[in-house]
Design an enzyme around this catalytic site. Sequence first.
Site, PDB file in Angstrom:
ATOM      1  N   LYS A 167      -7.317 -14.486   8.566  1.00 49.12           N
ATOM      2  CA  LYS A 167      -7.911 -15.298   9.629  1.00 49.12           C
ATOM      3  C   LYS A 167      -8.878 -14.429  10.425  1.00 49.12           C
ATOM      4  O   LYS A 167      -8.537 -13.900  11.483  1.00 49.12           O
ATOM      5  CB  LYS A 167      -6.808 -15.887  10.507  1.00 49.12           C
ATOM      6  N   TYR A 198       8.263  -4.791   8.940  1.00 48.95           N
ATOM      7  CA  TYR A 198       7.495  -5.989   9.295  1.00 48.95           C
ATOM      8  C   TYR A 198       8.354  -7.232   9.501  1.00 48.95           C
ATOM      9  O   TYR A 198       7.980  -8.123  10.262  1.00 48.95           O
ATOM     10  CB  TYR A 198       6.450  -6.266   8.214  1.00 48.95           C
ATOM     11  N   ARG A 258       0.830  -1.212   0.000  1.00 50.81           N
ATOM     12  CA  ARG A 258       0.000   0.000   0.000  1.00 50.81           C
ATOM     13  C   ARG A 258       0.860   1.256   0.000  1.00 50.81           C
ATOM     14  O   ARG A 258       0.527   2.252  -0.647  1.00 50.81           O
ATOM     15  CB  ARG A 258      -0.918  -0.027   1.233  1.00 50.81           C
ATOM     16  N   THR A 263      -0.115 -19.501  18.377  1.00 57.03           N
ATOM     17  CA  THR A 263      -0.602 -18.134  18.533  1.00 57.03           C
ATOM     18  C   THR A 263      -0.808 -17.773  19.998  1.00 57.03           C
ATOM     19  O   THR A 263      -0.603 -16.626  20.397  1.00 57.03           O
ATOM     20  CB  THR A 263      -1.917 -17.944  17.752  1.00 57.03           C
ATOM     21  N   GLY A 272      -2.671 -22.543   9.816  1.00 58.52           N
ATOM     22  CA  GLY A 272      -1.783 -23.382  10.604  1.00 58.52           C
ATOM     23  C   GLY A 272      -0.875 -22.538  11.465  1.00 58.52           C
ATOM     24  O   GLY A 272      -1.068 -21.318  11.575  1.00 58.52           O
ATOM     25  N   LYS A 324      -8.811 -18.908  17.038  1.00 55.50           N
ATOM     26  CA  LYS A 324      -7.568 -18.971  17.823  1.00 55.50           C
ATOM     27  C   LYS A 324      -7.035 -17.578  18.141  1.00 55.50           C
ATOM     28  O   LYS A 324      -6.367 -17.386  19.174  1.00 55.50           O
ATOM     29  CB  LYS A 324      -6.517 -19.824  17.105  1.00 55.50           C
ATOM     30  N   GLU A 334      -5.946  -8.857  14.977  1.00 53.73           N
ATOM     31  CA  GLU A 334      -7.102  -9.354  14.233  1.00 53.73           C
ATOM     32  C   GLU A 334      -8.231  -9.796  15.150  1.00 53.73           C
ATOM     33  O   GLU A 334      -9.404  -9.548  14.893  1.00 53.73           O
ATOM     34  CB  GLU A 334      -6.673 -10.516  13.330  1.00 53.73           C
TER      35      GLU A 334
END
Length: 333
Positions: A107, A50, A33, A249, A137, A192, A281
């Site tokens: 996700k 990142y 972006r 996670t 995963g 999750k 998220e």
Amino acid sequence: MTTHSAVLGAGSWGTTFAKILAEAGNHVTLWARRPEVADAINASHRNEEYLPGIGLPATLTATTDAQEAITGADLVVLAIPSQTLRGQLEGWRAAIDAEATLVSLMKGIELGTTMRMSEVIVEVTGVSQDRVAVVSGPNLAHELADRQPAATVIACTDSGRAKRLQRTTTTPYFRPYTNVDVLGCELGGAVKNVIALACGMAEGMGFGDNTKASLMTRGLAETARLGQALGADPQTFAGLAGLGDLVATCSSPLSRNHSFGVRLGQGASLAEATAATRTAEGVKSCRSILDLAIKAGVDMPLTEQVVRVCHASVLPAVAVKQLMGRETKSETA
């Protein structure tokens, strides 16, 4: 089999998946972006914001023109925040090749519609469901970008397409397995994140491994109950897209949801945690997951308490008290 792949989204997971595709021998264009991100990838083969310290293949090129990336691509990989998917995909759909496979790395569950990401893709683009694959995963991006061995699941209702994508993404450090249960894989990946927020809160409050193990196990039970009500394969939740993703996670400081939860458990407000960690998220998707559970008539007490902490200003300590004060019952009820 070499493909022309477009990866839309230059965050940590999008960049990592683009790196995997390139190292598997594919031609990859990564859409970013922001011009400064694309310029850095092209000039120095780095995305330091990142993936700090990670070199990217010289064969991976970046652009800020999504149409340029998509045109002629055999694979169109979507790695953007789930709540922005619909709006951005509406602007991209005309450029997608008629035979391209669309791959979701996202996700989440869409707010308002409670649709899974594959369902949003099908609705917006008009492609058939068997052209959409989902990757899920234990996919902690920085570890994969560092070529640490890991497995994942590629789910698609067209098993042949899933196998082709499996061959396209296999590297010495990245081992994909196939699955036809798109529904179960997407639910595992979305829920999750919510359980990871809860585990992070527990850690931030000073609780130990018993607490976190209990949260993971009961969180998996919530996920499986929702999956059963919606028609998922129960075995999926014992696999990589279920238990595997949940453990990674909920346990790792590399997980944004876990780290976000830690800050909440330490007393930070939602705004303070967001400023320090970026929005996780699960913070947004927890509401749509709870809405989906209510529609399906499924009890999800952990998810409900995460929603209350994130969106009703309930203190984590109060949420714990609510959970521990619930009526006792059989574990398998």
